[in-house]
Design a protein around this motif. Structure first.
Motif, PDB file in Angstrom:
ATOM      1  N   ALA A 101      -9.996   9.429   1.406  1.00  0.00           N
ATOM      2  CA  ALA A 101     -10.616   8.399   0.557  1.00  0.00           C
ATOM      3  C   ALA A 101     -10.803   7.089   1.309  1.00  0.00           C
ATOM      4  CB  ALA A 101      -9.759   8.173  -0.689  1.00  0.00           C
ATOM      5  N   GLY A 102     -10.189   6.973   2.484  1.00  0.00           N
ATOM      6  CA  GLY A 102     -10.315   5.717   3.244  1.00  0.00           C
ATOM      7  C   GLY A 102      -9.068   4.855   3.179  1.00  0.00           C
ATOM      8  N   LYS A 103      -7.940   5.443   2.769  1.00  0.00           N
ATOM      9  CA  LYS A 103      -6.700   4.664   2.632  1.00  0.00           C
ATOM     10  C   LYS A 103      -6.257   4.081   3.978  1.00  0.00           C
ATOM     11  CE  LYS A 103      -4.176   8.076   0.885  1.00  0.00           C
ATOM     12  NZ  LYS A 103      -5.104   9.234   0.812  1.00  0.00           N
ATOM     13  N   GLY A 104      -6.300   4.915   5.010  1.00  0.00           N
ATOM     14  CA  GLY A 104      -5.843   4.458   6.328  1.00  0.00           C
ATOM     15  C   GLY A 104      -6.681   3.303   6.856  1.00  0.00           C
ATOM     16  N   THR A 105      -7.989   3.410   6.687  1.00  0.00           N
ATOM     17  CA  THR A 105      -8.895   2.344   7.157  1.00  0.00           C
ATOM     18  C   THR A 105      -8.563   1.027   6.460  1.00  0.00           C
ATOM     19  OG1 THR A 105     -10.614   3.999   7.416  1.00  0.00           O
ATOM     20  CG2 THR A 105     -11.355   1.707   7.307  1.00  0.00           C
ATOM     21  N   GLN A 106      -8.390   1.083   5.158  1.00  0.00           N
ATOM     22  CA  GLN A 106      -8.111  -0.149   4.412  1.00  0.00           C
ATOM     23  C   GLN A 106      -6.702  -0.663   4.713  1.00  0.00           C
ATOM     24  OE1 GLN A 106     -10.284  -1.981   2.870  1.00  0.00           O
ATOM     25  NE2 GLN A 106     -11.952  -0.513   3.106  1.00  0.00           N
ATOM     26  N   ALA A 107      -5.760   0.248   4.913  1.00  0.00           N
ATOM     27  CA  ALA A 107      -4.390  -0.185   5.227  1.00  0.00           C
ATOM     28  C   ALA A 107      -4.387  -0.970   6.537  1.00  0.00           C
ATOM     29  CB  ALA A 107      -3.463   1.024   5.327  1.00  0.00           C
ATOM     30  N   LYS A 108      -5.112  -0.462   7.524  1.00  0.00           N
ATOM     31  CA  LYS A 108      -5.129  -1.138   8.832  1.00  0.00           C
ATOM     32  C   LYS A 108      -5.745  -2.526   8.725  1.00  0.00           C
ATOM     33  CE  LYS A 108      -4.580   2.826  11.773  1.00  0.00           C
ATOM     34  NZ  LYS A 108      -4.323   3.813  10.688  1.00  0.00           N
ATOM     35  N   ARG A 109      -6.761  -2.656   7.881  1.00  0.00           N
ATOM     36  CA  ARG A 109      -7.374  -3.977   7.722  1.00  0.00           C
ATOM     37  C   ARG A 109      -6.382  -4.934   7.039  1.00  0.00           C
ATOM     38  NH1 ARG A 109      -9.914  -7.006   3.933  1.00  0.00           N
ATOM     39  NH2 ARG A 109      -9.317  -5.410   2.444  1.00  0.00           N
ATOM     40  N   LEU A 110      -5.658  -4.426   6.058  1.00  0.00           N
ATOM     41  CA  LEU A 110      -4.699  -5.296   5.363  1.00  0.00           C
ATOM     42  C   LEU A 110      -3.555  -5.708   6.286  1.00  0.00           C
ATOM     43  CD1 LEU A 110      -4.714  -3.507   1.903  1.00  0.00           C
ATOM     44  CD2 LEU A 110      -5.461  -5.852   2.337  1.00  0.00           C
ATOM     45  N   VAL A 111      -3.207  -4.830   7.216  1.00  0.00           N
ATOM     46  CA  VAL A 111      -2.184  -5.188   8.210  1.00  0.00           C
ATOM     47  C   VAL A 111      -2.673  -6.407   9.001  1.00  0.00           C
ATOM     48  CG1 VAL A 111      -1.159  -4.452  10.406  1.00  0.00           C
ATOM     49  CG2 VAL A 111      -1.178  -2.895   8.456  1.00  0.00           C
ATOM     50  N   GLU A 112      -3.945  -6.345   9.404  1.00  0.00           N
ATOM     51  CA  GLU A 112      -4.483  -7.446  10.212  1.00  0.00           C
ATOM     52  C   GLU A 112      -4.617  -8.734   9.419  1.00  0.00           C
ATOM     53  OE1 GLU A 112      -8.109  -6.071  12.023  1.00  0.00           O
ATOM     54  OE2 GLU A 112      -6.975  -4.514  13.069  1.00  0.00           O
ATOM     55  N   THR A 113      -5.074  -8.624   8.162  1.00  0.00           N
ATOM     56  CA  THR A 113      -5.364  -9.849   7.422  1.00  0.00           C
ATOM     57  C   THR A 113      -4.129 -10.425   6.737  1.00  0.00           C
ATOM     58  OG1 THR A 113      -6.058  -8.540   5.507  1.00  0.00           O
ATOM     59  CG2 THR A 113      -7.793  -9.262   6.995  1.00  0.00           C
ATOM     60  N   ARG A 114      -3.131  -9.595   6.442  1.00  0.00           N
ATOM     61  CA  ARG A 114      -1.990 -10.084   5.641  1.00  0.00           C
ATOM     62  C   ARG A 114      -0.657 -10.042   6.361  1.00  0.00           C
ATOM     63  NH1 ARG A 114      -3.714 -11.122   0.098  1.00  0.00           N
ATOM     64  NH2 ARG A 114      -5.916 -10.643   0.265  1.00  0.00           N
ATOM     65  N   GLY A 115      -0.628  -9.447   7.550  1.00  0.00           N
ATOM     66  CA  GLY A 115       0.632  -9.417   8.295  1.00  0.00           C
ATOM     67  C   GLY A 115       1.671  -8.454   7.744  1.00  0.00           C
ATOM     68  N   LEU A 116       1.256  -7.611   6.799  1.00  0.00           N
ATOM     69  CA  LEU A 116       2.204  -6.617   6.266  1.00  0.00           C
ATOM     70  C   LEU A 116       2.256  -5.434   7.235  1.00  0.00           C
ATOM     71  CD1 LEU A 116       0.782  -6.644   2.625  1.00  0.00           C
ATOM     72  CD2 LEU A 116       2.746  -7.930   3.465  1.00  0.00           C
ATOM     73  N   ILE A 117       3.235  -4.562   7.072  1.00  0.00           N
ATOM     74  CA  ILE A 117       3.219  -3.374   7.931  1.00  0.00           C
ATOM     75  C   ILE A 117       2.698  -2.176   7.135  1.00  0.00           C
ATOM     76  CG2 ILE A 117       5.093  -4.171   9.450  1.00  0.00           C
ATOM     77  CD1 ILE A 117       6.800  -1.931   8.059  1.00  0.00           C
ATOM     78  N   GLN A 118       2.093  -1.253   7.867  1.00  0.00           N
ATOM     79  CA  GLN A 118       1.568  -0.039   7.247  1.00  0.00           C
ATOM     80  C   GLN A 118       2.627   1.052   7.350  1.00  0.00           C
ATOM     81  OE1 GLN A 118      -1.625   1.751   9.475  1.00  0.00           O
ATOM     82  NE2 GLN A 118      -2.109   3.275   7.913  1.00  0.00           N
ATOM     83  N   LEU A 119       2.990   1.644   6.237  1.00  0.00           N
ATOM     84  CA  LEU A 119       3.922   2.765   6.276  1.00  0.00           C
ATOM     85  C   LEU A 119       3.184   4.016   5.808  1.00  0.00           C
ATOM     86  CD1 LEU A 119       7.282   1.180   5.018  1.00  0.00           C
ATOM     87  CD2 LEU A 119       6.546   1.635   7.362  1.00  0.00           C
ATOM     88  N   SER A 120       2.720   4.797   6.766  1.00  0.00           N
ATOM     89  CA  SER A 120       1.980   6.026   6.476  1.00  0.00           C
ATOM     90  C   SER A 120       2.868   7.214   6.805  1.00  0.00           C
ATOM     91  CB  SER A 120       0.711   6.070   7.328  1.00  0.00           C
ATOM     92  OG  SER A 120       0.266   7.414   7.483  1.00  0.00           O
ATOM     93  N   THR A 121       3.273   7.961   5.773  1.00  0.00           N
ATOM     94  CA  THR A 121       4.130   9.126   6.022  1.00  0.00           C
ATOM     95  C   THR A 121       3.366  10.181   6.824  1.00  0.00           C
ATOM     96  OG1 THR A 121       3.640   9.656   3.700  1.00  0.00           O
ATOM     97  CG2 THR A 121       5.870   8.924   4.223  1.00  0.00           C
ATOM     98  N   SER A 181     -13.412  -3.269   0.967  1.00  0.00           N
ATOM     99  CA  SER A 181     -12.482  -4.328   1.397  1.00  0.00           C
ATOM    100  C   SER A 181     -12.597  -5.539   0.477  1.00  0.00           C
ATOM    101  CB  SER A 181     -12.795  -4.772   2.825  1.00  0.00           C
ATOM    102  OG  SER A 181     -12.744  -3.684   3.693  1.00  0.00           O
ATOM    103  N   THR A 182     -13.833  -5.926   0.162  1.00  0.00           N
ATOM    104  CA  THR A 182     -14.048  -7.097  -0.691  1.00  0.00           C
ATOM    105  C   THR A 182     -13.449  -6.864  -2.073  1.00  0.00           C
ATOM    106  OG1 THR A 182     -16.100  -7.514   0.497  1.00  0.00           O
ATOM    107  CG2 THR A 182     -15.843  -8.643  -1.606  1.00  0.00           C
ATOM    108  N   GLU A 183     -13.649  -5.645  -2.587  1.00  0.00           N
ATOM    109  CA  GLU A 183     -13.113  -5.347  -3.919  1.00  0.00           C
ATOM    110  C   GLU A 183     -11.576  -5.379  -3.909  1.00  0.00           C
ATOM    111  OE1 GLU A 183     -13.863  -2.197  -7.400  1.00  0.00           O
ATOM    112  OE2 GLU A 183     -15.241  -1.909  -5.719  1.00  0.00           O
ATOM    113  N   ILE A 184     -10.992  -4.887  -2.827  1.00  0.00           N
ATOM    114  CA  ILE A 184      -9.527  -4.902  -2.711  1.00  0.00           C
ATOM    115  C   ILE A 184      -9.027  -6.349  -2.663  1.00  0.00           C
ATOM    116  CG2 ILE A 184      -7.593  -4.401  -1.138  1.00  0.00           C
ATOM    117  CD1 ILE A 184      -8.950  -1.737  -0.494  1.00  0.00           C
ATOM    118  N   ASP A 185      -9.701  -7.185  -1.884  1.00  0.00           N
ATOM    119  CA  ASP A 185      -9.283  -8.586  -1.797  1.00  0.00           C
ATOM    120  C   ASP A 185      -9.342  -9.251  -3.169  1.00  0.00           C
ATOM    121  OD1 ASP A 185      -8.757  -8.319   0.857  1.00  0.00           O
ATOM    122  OD2 ASP A 185     -10.665  -9.140   1.547  1.00  0.00           O
ATOM    123  N   GLY A 186     -10.380  -8.906  -3.940  1.00  0.00           N
ATOM    124  CA  GLY A 186     -10.495  -9.451  -5.297  1.00  0.00           C
ATOM    125  C   GLY A 186      -9.327  -9.007  -6.173  1.00  0.00           C
ATOM    126  N   ALA A 187      -8.963  -7.741  -6.050  1.00  0.00           N
ATOM    127  CA  ALA A 187      -7.843  -7.219  -6.850  1.00  0.00           C
ATOM    128  C   ALA A 187      -6.544  -7.925  -6.460  1.00  0.00           C
ATOM    129  CB  ALA A 187      -7.712  -5.716  -6.644  1.00  0.00           C
TER     130      ALA A 187
END
Ligand code: AMP
Length: 190
Positions: free
Chosen positions: A11-31, A178-184
């Motif tokens: 669905a694109g979870k990994g792509t969006q997770a990586k972007r959020l890592v870059e923009t928010r400084g959080l870490i990605q935990l992908s099992t 990405s834009t929709e996620i940022d809005g959420a």
């Protein structure tokens, strides 16, 4: 802030997770990434899960809960995590809630990427040649969708009941998603 990226395989979870890592400084935990790393390293865990994963079935709750628990100190240090591909069962979701609660944390938002299954299959058929993932072949992918619908989709009411679910159109272009996620996320923090 702790986020879950939720949705079927591809669905694109990994792509969006990586972007959020870059923009928010959080870490990605992908099992999924952790399990693939275990397979690549040739560890006992890798040997245990290799066949299960290549068939598109779920590994045990115990294994993935353990993998996540080991990484939570890193999430604390980063100010939170983006959970990608975890939780996938109700037992995992409940374990995650209690692990976070013990550390004084919680899930803040579950971002659900809504997609059309037929379009997903086409997307995966297109990427199989270059992805090199054993579980992107049509038979394994079908099984991953079965596991999603049977074990993972039932988590939606669990998070809905907690008012944590944000639905995003996962069929849109990557930037639009990405834009929709940022809005959420703005909505969730206001
Ligand atoms: P993913 O990269 O998230 O699509 O995961 C790839 C495969 O790893 C899945 O099809 C499962 O076999 C296994 N896996 C990843 N995460 C989990 C999980 N949370 N629970 C059970 N199995 C998982």
């Amino acid at each position: 802030m702790n986020l879950i990226l939720f949705g079927p395989p591809a669905a694109g979870k990994g792509t969006q997770a990586k972007r959020l890592v870059e923009t928010r400084g959080l870490i990605q935990l992908s099992t999924g990434d952790m399990l693939r790393a275990a397979i690549a390293s040739g560890s006992a865990l890798g040997r245990q899960v290799e066949g299960i994963m290549s068939r598109g079935e779920l590994v045990t709750d115990e294994i993935v809960i353990g993998l996540i628990e080991e990484r939570l100190p890193e999430a604390d240090a980063a100010g939170g995590a983006i959970f990608d591909g975890f939780p996938r069962t109700l037992a995992q979701a409940q374990a995650l809630d209690s692990m976070l609660a013990r550390r004084g944390g919680k899930i803040d938002l579950v971002i659900r990427l809504k997609v059309d299954e037929a379009a997903l299959k086409a997307r995966v058929a297109g990427r199989f040649a270059e992805s090199g993932r054993a579980d992107d072949n049509p038979t394994a992918f079908e099984q991953r969708l079965v596991a999603y619908n049977r074990d993972t989709a039932p988590l939606l009411p669990y998070y809905e009941a907690q008012n944590k679910l944000a639905n995003v159109d996962g069929m849109a272009a990557v930037e639009a998603v990405s834009t929709e996620i940022d809005g959420a996320l703005i909505g969730a923090s206001s």
